[in-house]
Design a protein around this motif. Structure first.
Motif, PDB file in Angstrom:
ATOM      1  N   GLU A   1       0.846  -1.184   0.000  1.00  0.00           N
ATOM      2  CA  GLU A   1       0.000   0.000   0.000  1.00  0.00           C
ATOM      3  C   GLU A   1       0.886   1.240   0.000  1.00  0.00           C
ATOM      4  O   GLU A   1       1.834   1.350   0.760  1.00  0.00           O
ATOM      5  N   LYS A   2       0.564   2.178  -0.891  1.00  0.00           N
ATOM      6  CA  LYS A   2       1.335   3.407  -0.937  1.00  0.00           C
ATOM      7  C   LYS A   2       0.394   4.594  -0.804  1.00  0.00           C
ATOM      8  O   LYS A   2      -0.747   4.543  -1.245  1.00  0.00           O
ATOM      9  N   SER A   3       0.883   5.635  -0.192  1.00  0.00           N
ATOM     10  CA  SER A   3       0.071   6.830  -0.035  1.00  0.00           C
ATOM     11  C   SER A   3       0.916   8.043  -0.368  1.00  0.00           C
ATOM     12  O   SER A   3       2.117   7.935  -0.590  1.00  0.00           O
ATOM     13  N   GLY A   4       0.256   9.178  -0.407  1.00  0.00           N
ATOM     14  CA  GLY A   4       0.985  10.395  -0.703  1.00  0.00           C
ATOM     15  C   GLY A   4       0.998  10.706  -2.185  1.00  0.00           C
ATOM     16  O   GLY A   4       0.428   9.984  -2.994  1.00  0.00           O
ATOM     17  N   PRO A   5       1.639  11.801  -2.592  1.00  0.00           N
ATOM     18  CA  PRO A   5       1.674  12.227  -3.996  1.00  0.00           C
ATOM     19  C   PRO A   5       2.320  11.169  -4.896  1.00  0.00           C
ATOM     20  O   PRO A   5       3.192  10.418  -4.460  1.00  0.00           O
ATOM     21  N   TRP A   6       1.879  11.153  -6.149  1.00  0.00           N
ATOM     22  CA  TRP A   6       2.419  10.210  -7.138  1.00  0.00           C
ATOM     23  C   TRP A   6       2.837  10.968  -8.375  1.00  0.00           C
ATOM     24  O   TRP A   6       2.103  11.831  -8.887  1.00  0.00           O
ATOM     25  N   THR A   7       4.040  10.653  -8.857  1.00  0.00           N
ATOM     26  CA  THR A   7       4.568  11.282 -10.067  1.00  0.00           C
ATOM     27  C   THR A   7       5.200  10.217 -10.944  1.00  0.00           C
ATOM     28  O   THR A   7       5.918   9.345 -10.452  1.00  0.00           O
TER      29      THR A   7
ATOM     30  N   LEU B   1       7.346   1.725 -13.642  1.00  0.00           N
ATOM     31  CA  LEU B   1       5.952   2.101 -13.435  1.00  0.00           C
ATOM     32  C   LEU B   1       5.340   1.259 -12.319  1.00  0.00           C
ATOM     33  O   LEU B   1       4.662   1.787 -11.430  1.00  0.00           O
ATOM     34  N   ALA B   2       5.596  -0.047 -12.362  1.00  0.00           N
ATOM     35  CA  ALA B   2       5.069  -0.933 -11.328  1.00  0.00           C
ATOM     36  C   ALA B   2       5.584  -0.529  -9.952  1.00  0.00           C
ATOM     37  O   ALA B   2       4.821  -0.516  -8.970  1.00  0.00           O
ATOM     38  N   GLU B   3       6.852  -0.182  -9.870  1.00  0.00           N
ATOM     39  CA  GLU B   3       7.426   0.240  -8.587  1.00  0.00           C
ATOM     40  C   GLU B   3       6.730   1.503  -8.080  1.00  0.00           C
ATOM     41  O   GLU B   3       6.413   1.627  -6.896  1.00  0.00           O
ATOM     42  N   SER B   4       6.478   2.441  -8.985  1.00  0.00           N
ATOM     43  CA  SER B   4       5.823   3.686  -8.572  1.00  0.00           C
ATOM     44  C   SER B   4       4.410   3.420  -8.057  1.00  0.00           C
ATOM     45  O   SER B   4       3.885   4.177  -7.238  1.00  0.00           O
ATOM     46  N   LEU B   5       3.818   2.330  -8.530  1.00  0.00           N
ATOM     47  CA  LEU B   5       2.453   1.979  -8.127  1.00  0.00           C
ATOM     48  C   LEU B   5       2.412   1.096  -6.886  1.00  0.00           C
ATOM     49  O   LEU B   5       1.336   0.747  -6.396  1.00  0.00           O
ATOM     50  N   GLY B   6       3.593   0.719  -6.388  1.00  0.00           N
ATOM     51  CA  GLY B   6       3.646  -0.032  -5.138  1.00  0.00           C
ATOM     52  C   GLY B   6       4.282  -1.393  -5.197  1.00  0.00           C
ATOM     53  O   GLY B   6       4.334  -2.095  -4.186  1.00  0.00           O
ATOM     54  N   ALA B   7       4.775  -1.809  -6.350  1.00  0.00           N
ATOM     55  CA  ALA B   7       5.398  -3.127  -6.460  1.00  0.00           C
ATOM     56  C   ALA B   7       6.715  -3.174  -5.702  1.00  0.00           C
ATOM     57  O   ALA B   7       7.493  -2.202  -5.714  1.00  0.00           O
ATOM     58  N   ASP B   8       6.981  -4.288  -5.059  1.00  0.00           N
ATOM     59  CA  ASP B   8       8.249  -4.490  -4.363  1.00  0.00           C
ATOM     60  C   ASP B   8       9.250  -5.071  -5.362  1.00  0.00           C
ATOM     61  O   ASP B   8       9.383  -6.281  -5.508  1.00  0.00           O
ATOM     62  N   VAL B   9       9.961  -4.196  -6.049  1.00  0.00           N
ATOM     63  CA  VAL B   9      10.858  -4.648  -7.119  1.00  0.00           C
ATOM     64  C   VAL B   9      12.112  -5.327  -6.588  1.00  0.00           C
ATOM     65  O   VAL B   9      12.878  -5.911  -7.356  1.00  0.00           O
ATOM     66  N   LYS B  10      12.317  -5.271  -5.280  1.00  0.00           N
ATOM     67  CA  LYS B  10      13.465  -5.951  -4.685  1.00  0.00           C
ATOM     68  C   LYS B  10      13.083  -7.313  -4.102  1.00  0.00           C
ATOM     69  O   LYS B  10      13.915  -7.970  -3.470  1.00  0.00           O
ATOM     70  N   SER B  11      11.843  -7.715  -4.348  1.00  0.00           N
ATOM     71  CA  SER B  11      11.417  -9.027  -3.857  1.00  0.00           C
ATOM     72  C   SER B  11      12.225 -10.115  -4.549  1.00  0.00           C
ATOM     73  O   SER B  11      12.711  -9.947  -5.671  1.00  0.00           O
TER      74      SER B  11
END
Length: 349
Positions: free
Chosen positions: A48-54, A186-196
């Motif tokens: 879950e991510k919150s706050g501004p998104w760019t 893009l996936a990371e910016s949307l909340g994906a854990d790219v270091k999984s």
């Protein structure tokens, strides 16, 4: 590969280049109203991510929102890639469901029964359903330099794009790793854990597959690979330029059969169209055939000239995925399959 500007291609050209079955201007609703509730595996579930998104897309456009998009609508192939990274979408447009109700090849691992399908074919996009999803962002690929969003109908794009900001990922005249990296970002910016562990391992496997293909091509430079696509009346031979897969194959050393420069110019650089009588114009040891459901698959080709091709007689025909799902997990088998074919190919051309 596709050219997103339908006005610049004939209907047949659209079929060969983009897999579109028609150019109907009437928007049609396809699928049910249930939003997707099936994310990726637990190991890649987006946090879950919150706050501004760019996010800055390949048009150079920077999309800024007060919060991370929750209601995402995407071209089917993009949605399938995000799914592999644990990102859910509310709705999709583009080839999603086959005539028999099964998942289209471009839907990847998504459960299509849980998706709101806004349009399943070229020219279809249900604006009313789209508005009902309260979209935060629309995401699609782009097959030109003009920023044309793939499968967003030209005649209704202004209405569609007024409802939410859009993000475009370029798959035009670049090699496969570039859009893969941008989709992951893009996936990371949307909340994906790219270091999984799963995603890290998937990327490592992709790199290993790329090296395998490089070695296979270097060891067998004499093996000619032809990229084809079949329709009822025409056989299309794709050039190595512009398409993300063929450009990458060539960069790795694969000996791609190239259509004539004159023919390529006529199609905007994508392909040469041949009659079935002339399907043997270019000698090839391996034929890689467009696997999209809008095209005729090798097992269903009945033309005698096709059956006489040396590669066909030798059983050296494999699938090609002109519109790869842009996740490392889905692109790795593409490289491995071609590497294996080259490693085992007999010289028949």
């Amino acid at each position: 590969m596709p050219n997103a500007r339908a006005t610049h291609l004939t209907r047949r050209g659209i079929l060969a280049a983009g897999g579109a079955l028609g150019l109907g201007a009437v928007l049609a609703a396809c699928g049910d109203d249930t939003a997707s509730k099936n994310g990726g595996s637990d190991s890649t579930k987006a946090a879950e991510k919150s706050g501004p998104w760019t996010f800055k897309d390949d048009r150079g456009t920077t999309v800024k929102l007060d919060r991370v998009p929750a209601n995402i609508v995407a071209f089917t192939g993009v949605a399938a890639a995000l799914f592999d990274y644990g990102i859910e979408v509310k709705g999709v447009f583009g080839p999603t469901k086959t005539k028999d109700g099964k998942a289209d090849v471009q839907a990847g691992d998504m459960d299509i029964s849980k998706l709101t399908i806004l349009g399943n074919e070229w020219g279809q996009f249900n604006i009313e359903k789209y508005a009902g999803l309260a979209p935060d962002v629309l995401v699609s690929t782009m097959f030109d330099t003009a920023g044309t969003l793939w499968y967003v109908p030209e005649e209704s794009k202004d209405k569609i794009l007024k409802l939410a900001p859009s993000v475009g990922i370029s798959v035009y005249d670049v090699q496969m790793p570039q859009p893969l990296e941008h989709m992951l970002a893009l996936a990371e910016s949307l909340g994906a854990d790219v270091k999984s562990a799963k995603i890290v391992e998937a990327k490592k496997k992709f790199e290993t597959a790329a090296e395998r293909l490089r070695k296979a091509a270097k060891a067998r430079p004499e093996i000619k690979v032809l990229a084809g696509s079949a329709s009822q009346d025409i056989f299309y031979v794709s050039g190595s330029n512009l398409s993300i897969d063929l450009e990458y194959f060539k960069a790795l050393g694969v000996n791609i059969v190239e259509p004539s420069a004159k023919a390529l110019k006529a199609s905007g650089g994508w392909f040469e169209n041949l009659s079935w009588e002339n399907v043997d114009k270019y000698p090839a040891d391996i034929v890689i055939m467009d696997d999209r459901t809008s095209t005729i698959q090798p097992a269903d080709i009945t033309e005698a000239t096709w059956k006489k091709l040396p590669a066909v007689k030798a059983g050296q025909v494999i699938a090609r995925t002109p519109e790869p799902i842009l996740s490392y997990d889905k692109c790795t088998p593409i490289l491995d399959k071609l590497a294996e074919a080259i490693e085992n190919a007999k010289k028949v051309a």
